[in-house]
Design a protein around this motif. Sequence first.
Motif, short mmCIF file in Angstrom:
data_model
loop_
_atom_site.label_atom_id
_atom_site.label_comp_id
_atom_site.label_asym_id
_atom_site.label_seq_id
_atom_site.Cartn_x
_atom_site.Cartn_y
_atom_site.Cartn_z
N THR A 98 3.14 8.03 0.16
CA THR A 98 2.84 8.95 1.27
C THR A 98 1.97 8.27 2.32
OG1 THR A 98 1.01 9.88 -0.01
CG2 THR A 98 3.10 11.07 -0.06
N ASN A 99 1.00 7.49 1.88
CA ASN A 99 0.14 6.77 2.83
C ASN A 99 0.92 5.69 3.57
OD1 ASN A 99 -1.75 8.40 1.64
ND2 ASN A 99 -2.87 6.76 0.64
N THR A 101 4.09 5.76 4.19
CA THR A 101 5.01 6.43 5.11
C THR A 101 4.31 6.76 6.42
OG1 THR A 101 6.24 7.35 3.24
CG2 THR A 101 6.52 8.43 5.38
N THR A 102 3.10 7.25 6.34
CA THR A 102 2.36 7.62 7.55
C THR A 102 2.10 6.41 8.44
OG1 THR A 102 1.30 9.44 6.38
CG2 THR A 102 0.25 8.70 8.43
N PHE A 105 5.30 4.95 9.93
CA PHE A 105 5.86 5.72 11.04
C PHE A 105 5.26 5.26 12.37
CE2 PHE A 105 5.24 9.18 14.06
CZ PHE A 105 6.57 9.44 14.40
#
Length: 130
Positions: A98-99, A101-102, A105
Amino acid sequence: MEALGWWLMLVGALRLASVWFGFFNLWALTRGVYSLSSMTEVHGRTFGVWTLLTCTLCFLCAFNLDNRPLYTATFLSFVYALGHFLSEYFIYHTMAITNLTTVSFFAGTSIIWMLTQWGSFQHHRILKQD
């Protein structure tokens, strides 16, 4: 200001939050970025200084999109950051997906956008001089 300039201002502002976390809230930096690792205060401050430099590049480039060396340095800062975070996830296992991915992006969007605009700002400057 061009749309890319506004994007770089947004990314620079978000990076300022990471600078704050690196210097004053190590828990938030650890949780938000390196959640699978422990960090010391020195690591946090080092991350903060590195991020402050990349934030400065974003702000300077946003107002000087036709400056080829500055544009290149800002572009490369995104490439280096993405490479760093990918290695932290895939090699060192210090980040959660999740980290990754951020940060991917923002870095990936910036890299692609800057690549697509690579020559257009220089071309606009030449046309303005004529």
